[in-house]
Enzyme design. Structure first.
Site, PDB file in Angstrom:
ATOM      1  N   ALA A   5      82.673 -94.589  45.244  1.00 51.35           N
ATOM      2  CA  ALA A   5      82.225 -95.290  44.038  1.00 51.35           C
ATOM      3  C   ALA A   5      81.359 -96.468  44.442  1.00 51.35           C
ATOM      4  O   ALA A   5      81.590 -97.106  45.474  1.00 51.35           O
ATOM      5  CB  ALA A   5      83.411 -95.784  43.221  1.00 51.35           C
ATOM      6  N   ASP A   6      80.370 -96.748  43.606  1.00 48.08           N
ATOM      7  CA  ASP A   6      79.562 -97.946  43.773  1.00 48.08           C
ATOM      8  C   ASP A   6      79.922 -99.012  42.750  1.00 48.08           C
ATOM      9  O   ASP A   6      79.646-100.183  42.976  1.00 48.08           O
ATOM     10  CB  ASP A   6      78.080 -97.592  43.666  1.00 48.08           C
ATOM     11  CG  ASP A   6      77.588 -96.893  44.916  1.00 48.08           C
ATOM     12  OD1 ASP A   6      76.994 -97.567  45.765  1.00 48.08           O
ATOM     13  OD2 ASP A   6      77.822 -95.681  45.063  1.00 48.08           O
ATOM     14  N   ARG A   7      80.543 -98.576  41.670  1.00 46.35           N
ATOM     15  CA  ARG A   7      81.045 -99.545  40.685  1.00 46.35           C
ATOM     16  C   ARG A   7      82.043 -98.819  39.774  1.00 46.35           C
ATOM     17  O   ARG A   7      81.728 -97.785  39.206  1.00 46.35           O
ATOM     18  CB  ARG A   7      79.908-100.139  39.860  1.00 46.35           C
ATOM     19  CG  ARG A   7      80.315-101.317  38.987  1.00 46.35           C
ATOM     20  CD  ARG A   7      79.139-101.891  38.203  1.00 46.35           C
ATOM     21  NE  ARG A   7      78.067-102.403  39.025  1.00 46.35           N
ATOM     22  CZ  ARG A   7      77.634-103.658  39.022  1.00 46.35           C
ATOM     23  NH1 ARG A   7      78.212-104.542  38.238  1.00 46.35           N
ATOM     24  NH2 ARG A   7      76.633-104.019  39.785  1.00 46.35           N
TER      25      ARG A   7
END
Length: 361
Positions: free
Chosen positions: A243-245
């Site tokens: 995940a990046d956010r």
């Protein structure tokens, strides 16, 4: 090149110095880029010489520490460098969380106290470096336990993943690949399907490389669009992605193609886990519709695909997987599961003093 000798970054705290692996050259070349200042850090992040949400934050912090150690600066100049680093890439929240924390710490320094400002930056950068590795190992163990929990009758598992979330995206061990590493260490990996991850092929170039070097059994590279057909023929026991956010309701931004994989996992009854340290969580955004999705230059897609130079493109680097498609969000504190009504309360999990490893009801 063995993974034991292939590091995402090389940092010497005594001088200090920083070099980062040029991931655009892997697997065919092992080349490191020296980072002498915050502008160098900004450039390798923006140009995707390094990538992965945890690593982006680390390189920004460590690059700034190297910069200030060589050329101390007043607090206002340090904050200007921080502001510039924020512009490197917009979607991965780890960078912004780190910069927010750093600016808060700098507020206690006198404007002209460059020595103290340098000390604050260096100590925070080195703390982040140590904490990332520890968090990833804990996260890997929680994720492995979660997968065992949904398949209590199995002793080994067929897994699927997209992009690269391993040692090359972090300080070490990895997030989603950290889960695979933890299972592999226990002898519990039967196979790993690796989606190539267009258009930069991080799965094909980086994850496949890690899998081959570490000897993960039956590691198989597939094109992104082959995932549903693969699931038709192979009983996949879990998909694990990075995940990046992750926002307050559990919606998750990750590499483009993740949403596609999640949809097909739901269609085939495959548990779908997001793996990230808590530094990737952003409670300031209520849902995925509020996430700024980076769009990469058109020529990156045209060049990678051999397309005509004048064709129009839409080249988002990320997509948003709705929380409704996610089985659990694996962190170093434990696994965030949805409530019986199907909703995630990420804030409540973070506020809890203890881990929450129990599987969803």
């Amino acid at each position: 090149i063995k993974m034991s000798s292939l590091q995402s970054l090389i940092y010497d705290s005594t001088r200090p110095t920083l070099s980062v692996l040029d991931q655009r050259r892997v697997p065919h070349h092992k080349e490191y880029i020296e980072i002498s200042n915050s502008d160098d850090a900004h450039r390798v992040i923006k140009n995707m010489n390094i990538r992965g949400a945890p690593l982006i934050a680390l390189v920004a912090l460590l690059g700034l520490a190297v910069d200030l150690s060589a050329s101390p600066a007043p607090v206002s100049a340090v904050k200007a460098k921080v502001s510039h680093l924020r512009t490197s890439r917009p979607t991965a929240v780890n960078l912004f969380n780190a910069m927010d924390e750093l600016e808060a710490a700098l507020s206690g320094c006198g404007e002209e106290d460059a020595k103290t400002a340098t000390k604050v930056v260096k100590e925070m950068a080195e703390r982040y470096l140590a904490e990332d590795l520890a968090a990833n190992k804990s996260l890997g163990d929680h994720g492995a336990a979660a997968i065992r929990g949904v398949h209590p009758g199995l002793s080994s598992f067929n897994l699927a993943t997209i992009c690269n979330t391993g040692s090359l995206a972090t300080a070490g061990h990895g997030t989603a690949l950290g889960i695979i590493r933890s299972l592999h260490t226990a002898g519990e990996v039967a196979s790993v399907a690796i989606l190539e991850t267009r258009p930069y092929n991080q799965g094909a170039r980086l994850t496949a490389f890690e899998a081959v070097e570490e000897g993960w059994p039956n590691s198989t590279l597939i094109v992104d669009s082959a995932a549903p057909a693969y699931m038709d023929g192979t009983p996949v026991h879990a998909a694990v992605v990075g995940a990046d956010r992750v926002v307050a309701n559990g919606d998750t931004a990750n590499k483009i193609g993740t949403y596609h994989l999640a949809v097909h996992c739901r269609c085939h009854g495959v548990p779908f886990y997001v793996a990230c340290p808590t530094t990737t969580i952003d409670l300031n955004i209520a849902s995925g519709s509020g996430i700024h999705i980076e769009e990469r230059p058109a020529d990156e897609l045209r060049t990678a695909s051999g397309a005509p130079p004048t064709v129009g493109t839409w080249n988002p680097a990320f997509d948003v997987t709705p929380a409704s498609l996610i089985t659990g969000i694996v962190t170093e504190k434990g696994v965030i599961y949805p409530s019986p009504s199907g909703t995630f309360d990420v804030a409540a999990f973070l506020a809890s003093p203890s881990s929450s490893p129990a599987p969803a009801p």
